[in-house]
Design an enzyme around this catalytic site. Structure first.
Site, PDB file in Angstrom:
ATOM      1  N   SER A 162      44.395  45.317  42.267  1.00  8.70           N
ATOM      2  CA  SER A 162      43.617  44.130  41.934  1.00  8.70           C
ATOM      3  C   SER A 162      44.263  43.457  40.724  1.00  8.70           C
ATOM      4  CB  SER A 162      42.159  44.521  41.674  1.00  8.70           C
ATOM      5  OG  SER A 162      41.384  43.396  41.310  1.00  8.70           O
ATOM      6  N   TYR A 191      42.731  32.724  43.764  1.00  7.83           N
ATOM      7  CA  TYR A 191      43.415  33.999  43.489  1.00  7.83           C
ATOM      8  C   TYR A 191      42.452  34.991  42.853  1.00  7.83           C
ATOM      9  CZ  TYR A 191      46.450  37.443  41.278  1.00  7.83           C
ATOM     10  OH  TYR A 191      47.017  38.627  40.869  1.00  7.83           O
ATOM     11  N   LYS A 195      41.216  38.780  44.167  1.00  2.79           N
ATOM     12  CA  LYS A 195      41.359  40.022  43.410  1.00  2.79           C
ATOM     13  C   LYS A 195      39.999  40.692  43.190  1.00  2.79           C
ATOM     14  CE  LYS A 195      44.768  40.480  44.092  1.00  2.79           C
ATOM     15  NZ  LYS A 195      45.692  41.582  44.432  1.00  2.79           N
TER      16      LYS A 195
END
Length: 315
Positions: A162, A191, A195
């Site tokens: 992550s 993004y 994550k």
């Protein structure tokens, strides 16, 4: 701040136990953190598959790793932005190996142009970073389960890379595929969402498979100099490299700890932070309703893809 400027690592690569007899896959392993991860695994005698898009780049990386370690990784063609490619890669692997002991869901894309989508029309970052890895992991589950008995600690492991960006966004389901809601988001926010999604899926995987011997951990590898910043403007990238980012080998430490060390068996479903320390993501990551909704959505996408694309060996 302890993640931006972490204390000196108590874990070093030379502490990794012998991995002889164990099979590992590292997605995106031809550059950056993935390359350093494979290097350490080879040094400790694991059989390692480098799952990457480009055969040319992978073969160059494999040659470089062989020169550095004396061991040879095995190329596995995988494009996580294509569900057909994901299915083909899993099929190729399962035809060669009955067992898988460590899966590093390491590959990722960060801040590409907003117009870029996956083959099936998903946001490129969410489709690659979350959906592609979810599907790959589920397809490989027979090998992960088969590897439990032959593993010295009677567990196999799934380690998902992550980012500290997971703290900055939550899930917006109407942005996972292209559309007006997605177009209103910045590429940075998309993004961070992906994550965060990695952490949610990893936590759910731990809940669903813990009783069968699967350890699932997500990690923030730290602020690292890698090719992940390829879409960052040049001036900003130079500043990041000079002030914010650590050398690439540091980025492999936390996921190598999660994937290889006996102590990591105590961290199923958890989020590790630099360097190889227990941390916590934002509270929604552990919300069972959020986790159930995302898992079900991902499962529905996979089932819809399989229904509309009968199994074949061609990507």
């Amino acid at each position: 701040m302890s993640q931006m400027v972490p204390p000196k690592s108590k874990f070093k690569v030379d502490q990794i136990p012998d991995l002889g007899g164990r099979v590992a896959i590292v997605t995106g392993g031809n550059v950056g953190i993935g390359y350093e991860t494979i290097k350490a695994l080879l040094q400790h005698n694991a059989k390692v598959y480098m799952a990457s898009r480009s055969r040319e780049k992978a073969e160059a990386a494999i040659a470089s790793l062989k020169e550095a370690t004396g061991k040879e990784a095995i190329f596995l063609e995988l494009d996580l932005s294509s569900l057909a490619s994901v299915r083909k890669a899993a099929k190729v692997f399962l035809a060669q190996e009955h067992e898988l002991h460590i899966l590093f869901n390491n590959a990722g894309v960060m801040w590409p142009p907003i117009d870029w989508l996956t083959t099936e029309g998903y946001d490129l970052q969410f489709g690659t970073n979350v959906l592609g890895h979810f599907y790959f992991t589920e397809l490989l589950m027979p090998a992960l389960l088969a590897g439990v008995e032959s593993s010295p600690d009677h567990h196999t492991r799934v380690v998902t890379t992550s980012s500290s960006g997971a703290y900055l966004e939550t899930l917006h389901f109407d942005t996972f595929k292209d559309g007006p809601a997605r177009r209103k988001k910045t590429k940075e926010a998309l993004y961070y969402q992906s994550k965060f999604g990695n952490v949610v899926v990893a936590h759910q995987l731990a809940k669903r498979y813990a009783s069968k011997g699967i350890i699932s951990i997500s990690v923030n590898p730290g602020n690292i100099q890698t090719e992940l910043q390829r879409y960052v403007p040049a001036l900003a990238r130079r500043f990041m490299n000079a002030v914010l980012l650590y050398p690439t080998p540091y980025g492999a430490l936390t996921q190598l700890f999660a994937g290889t060390m006996p102590e990591a068996l105590n961290y199923n479903g958890e989020f590790l932070i630099p360097w190889a320390r227990l941390g916590k993501c934002r509270p929604e990551a552990y919300d069972p309703d959020v986790g159930e909704r995302l898992w079900n959505w991902l499962d529905e996408q996979v089932k819809a893809f399989e229904a509309s694309h009968p199994d074949s060996t061609t990507a």
